[in-house]
Scaffold this motif. Sequence first.
Motif, short mmCIF file in Angstrom:
data_model
loop_
_atom_site.label_atom_id
_atom_site.label_comp_id
_atom_site.label_asym_id
_atom_site.label_seq_id
_atom_site.Cartn_x
_atom_site.Cartn_y
_atom_site.Cartn_z
N LYS A 1 -4.24 1.96 -4.45
CA LYS A 1 -2.94 2.53 -4.08
C LYS A 1 -2.53 3.67 -5.01
O LYS A 1 -1.84 4.59 -4.61
CB LYS A 1 -1.89 1.40 -4.12
CG LYS A 1 -0.47 1.84 -4.08
CD LYS A 1 0.45 0.67 -4.31
CE LYS A 1 1.81 1.15 -4.73
NZ LYS A 1 2.73 0.11 -5.00
N ASN B 1 -13.30 -2.62 -5.18
CA ASN B 1 -13.07 -4.01 -5.57
C ASN B 1 -13.68 -4.39 -6.92
O ASN B 1 -13.39 -5.46 -7.45
CB ASN B 1 -13.57 -4.97 -4.49
CG ASN B 1 -12.66 -4.96 -3.28
OD1 ASN B 1 -11.47 -4.69 -3.40
ND2 ASN B 1 -13.21 -5.26 -2.12
N ARG C 1 -6.46 -3.72 -5.33
CA ARG C 1 -5.70 -3.03 -4.29
C ARG C 1 -4.62 -2.13 -4.90
O ARG C 1 -4.28 -1.08 -4.35
CB ARG C 1 -5.09 -4.06 -3.35
CG ARG C 1 -4.59 -3.51 -2.04
CD ARG C 1 -4.32 -4.64 -1.08
NE ARG C 1 -3.64 -4.17 0.11
CZ ARG C 1 -3.25 -4.96 1.10
NH1 ARG C 1 -3.49 -6.25 1.05
NH2 ARG C 1 -2.62 -4.46 2.15
N ASP D 1 0.82 -1.20 0.00
CA ASP D 1 0.00 0.00 0.00
C ASP D 1 0.86 1.26 0.00
O ASP D 1 0.46 2.29 -0.54
CB ASP D 1 -0.94 0.00 1.21
CG ASP D 1 -1.93 -1.15 1.17
OD1 ASP D 1 -2.36 -1.53 0.06
OD2 ASP D 1 -2.25 -1.70 2.24
#
Length: 155
Positions: free
Chosen positions: A88, A113, A84, A41
């Motif tokens: 980020k 998602n 993800r 992240d």
Amino acid sequence: MNFRAKVEELLSAALNERSSLFLIDLKINDDNKILVTLDGDSGVNLQDCIDVSRAIEHNLDREEVDFALEVASVGATTPLVMPRQFVKNIGRKLKVTKISGEIIEGSVTEADNENVTLEWKAREPKKIGKGKVTVEKTAVLPYDEIKEAKVIISF
């Protein structure tokens, strides 16, 4: 437990201790060369790679199975593959190739998602008269419509 299952278990345990890191790819070839690709992240630093490498290597017995291990971070030009990674990169500019072949270059404004939202400016002909006008465009793209997405690096 077979070799691959043992490596997956050790890798999972190492990543559970470092919640900001996540697995992009795990490959184990026929010669037992283990290739682990990570992202994070907040990025991945050298110490993260060393820690994950040690967590795997120190818990495998080379007398039992001879292996080679490489733990690396994704490269700057590596395509994004997980939601993800899109999250980020909110605020950064991406070059997205859709499955249809259409290419969009825009800034990531939202990601979850299921979808990523891109915004960009385009020059289009005026509705009345000659010339062009700059318009702001937005596209909400489901991940299953994306063939490839890469971060555009600007200096």
